[in-house]
Design an enzyme around this catalytic site. Sequence first.
Site, short mmCIF file in Angstrom:
data_model
loop_
_atom_site.label_atom_id
_atom_site.label_comp_id
_atom_site.label_asym_id
_atom_site.label_seq_id
_atom_site.Cartn_x
_atom_site.Cartn_y
_atom_site.Cartn_z
N GLU A 11 0.88 -1.19 -0.05
CA GLU A 11 0.16 0.00 0.04
C GLU A 11 0.87 1.22 0.28
O GLU A 11 2.09 1.14 0.27
CB GLU A 11 -0.88 0.03 1.30
CG GLU A 11 -1.78 -1.19 1.06
CD GLU A 11 -3.05 -1.22 2.52
OE1 GLU A 11 -2.79 -0.12 3.19
OE2 GLU A 11 -3.87 -2.03 2.45
N GLY A 62 5.10 -1.00 2.96
CA GLY A 62 5.93 -1.65 1.69
C GLY A 62 6.65 -2.85 2.60
O GLY A 62 6.06 -3.97 2.81
N SER A 63 7.91 -2.26 2.74
CA SER A 63 8.54 -3.66 3.49
C SER A 63 7.80 -4.08 4.87
O SER A 63 7.84 -5.22 5.11
CB SER A 63 10.10 -3.01 3.97
OG SER A 63 10.92 -2.72 2.93
N ASP A 74 8.06 -16.18 -0.46
CA ASP A 74 8.95 -17.29 -0.65
C ASP A 74 9.29 -17.76 -2.13
O ASP A 74 10.47 -17.85 -2.66
CB ASP A 74 9.05 -18.32 0.53
CG ASP A 74 9.47 -17.81 1.70
OD1 ASP A 74 9.82 -16.71 2.01
OD2 ASP A 74 8.99 -18.78 2.85
N GLY A 82 7.96 -16.66 -4.63
CA GLY A 82 8.17 -15.58 -5.54
C GLY A 82 9.36 -15.03 -5.85
O GLY A 82 9.80 -14.75 -6.88
N GLN A 135 29.46 -0.46 -19.08
CA GLN A 135 30.64 0.06 -19.17
C GLN A 135 31.46 -0.57 -20.30
O GLN A 135 32.16 0.14 -20.88
CB GLN A 135 31.50 -0.27 -17.66
CG GLN A 135 32.65 0.30 -17.39
CD GLN A 135 32.43 1.98 -17.44
OE1 GLN A 135 31.17 2.36 -17.37
NE2 GLN A 135 33.40 2.73 -17.48
N GLU A 168 9.26 -7.71 -4.54
CA GLU A 168 9.19 -8.90 -3.65
C GLU A 168 10.34 -9.13 -2.23
O GLU A 168 10.77 -10.07 -2.11
CB GLU A 168 9.55 -10.10 -4.48
CG GLU A 168 8.14 -10.03 -5.39
CD GLU A 168 7.82 -11.28 -6.27
OE1 GLU A 168 7.91 -12.48 -5.91
OE2 GLU A 168 7.50 -11.40 -7.50
N THR A 218 13.24 -6.22 -0.83
CA THR A 218 14.31 -5.40 -1.13
C THR A 218 15.69 -6.28 -0.70
O THR A 218 15.22 -7.06 -0.02
CB THR A 218 14.31 -3.97 -0.39
OG1 THR A 218 14.44 -4.14 1.11
CG2 THR A 218 13.41 -3.10 -0.77
N GLU A 220 17.92 -5.21 1.33
CA GLU A 220 17.65 -5.25 2.78
C GLU A 220 17.04 -6.10 3.45
O GLU A 220 17.24 -6.69 4.50
CB GLU A 220 17.55 -3.65 3.09
CG GLU A 220 18.56 -2.66 2.71
CD GLU A 220 18.50 -2.45 1.21
OE1 GLU A 220 17.55 -2.63 0.53
OE2 GLU A 220 19.46 -1.67 0.91
#
Length: 392
Positions: free
Chosen positions: A134, A138-139, A247, A249, A347, A374, A376, A378
């Site tokens: 929403e 999020g996290s 999991d 996903g 590069q 799905e 981050t 972190e």
Amino acid sequence: MTSASAGPNFTLSEEHEMIRAAARDFARKEIAPIAAEFDETGDFPIETIKMMGEIGFMGIEAPEEYGGAGMDTLAYVLALEEICKVDASHGTIMSVNNSLFNYGILKFGTEEQKQKFITPVASGEKIGAYSLTEPMSGSDAATMRSRAVRDGDDYVINGRKSWVTSGPVADFLVLFTMTDPDQGHRGITAFLIDADQKGYSRGKKEPKLGIRASATSEILFEDYRCPVEDRLGEEGGGFKIAMTVLDAGRIGVASQALGIAEASYQASLEYVREREAFGKKIGQFQGVSFKLADMKTRIEAARLLIYQAALAKEENKKSGKRYSLEAAMAKLFASETAMFCAHNAVQIHGGMGYSKEYPVERYFRDAKVTEIYEGTSEIQRLVISRLETGLR
Ligand code: COS
């Protein structure tokens, strides 16, 4: 010329080799010619998605009785990697249908729900989506504000969901919303939503950096009535369903990332063999060739983590043992590998890497989201470290 595949020591069955070859052929013939154009316009590639449904790619693990291909997780990751080597947008749409939509219903749904919702999605007639996030949640997924209130044989749903992948075109959603705000994450319930019903509307389409052909939007609920029989699992059981589905996903996102990393690597390999500078092929300079060595090594390590996670998910079908750790490690490492490889590919290509006339700038834009959606990087580190230390 392509690189020799080191190939991990997993024995692939004839069936696995066949689905990999089928996905590779389909991607080259049908997706490669349109990938850049759909990236540019941001249109949803509905025709190729329907074709992918017809050949079983929208329900690889769904049993044949529900319109799927009845195969295993390894088959799914092999096919998804091949699609994503050519176009991550098609891969994202495939991944949402397979792991975020079908999987949760297969695991937690009733027989009627499987018939009603998986069959049309697995066969590619309809598009499925997953809606947890929403605007202010999020996290920290347990903090959602949308609500479902029981009223007779229905639940009345109100609220705003965001970042719904395939949201602008989805026919059905697995929706997570709060039924009892006093219970925190234990007050979240999952529902199966039909986009044709009153009270459902599609909001703003997100203008995205990458995976531009995979449409993403807000979804708004205004007194949407969901019948009790379309509740997925028990009241209050939604958070665990959401996490269990993520999991699965995350193994899908890891495979997408691997496809992007491979595409970046292959493009670079070809380029360094052709392009000359200072009287040599640029691949003869260690400043360039060592980048390729690092790309290749990380790709093969990511592949092993993904196959390990796929096997752990298969094991879960028998023992019920969670595979959150394997999925999080695969997603974390593969997504950072995709970014590493796409960055180095740009590069190595120099100015050509910055031009839309070459695909590597698309790989670079597409790679970034695999470190975000799905969960981050972190959040993956949080999941892994909590599971390992037992501390929080
Ligand atoms: N499988 C099954 N159950 C799980 C689980 C999993 N992978 N992860 C957590 N749970 C269960 C826990 O066991 C706990 O159960 P109890 O209620 O019995 O105690 C419950 O869920 C709550 O778990 P926890 O306390 O760890 O929840 P947190 O609020 O701390 O959140 C994180 C955990 C941060 C890991 C979770 O919110 C998350 O993954 N966030 C990212 C969400 C995300 O990926 N969003 C992207 C959406 S798709 S674009």
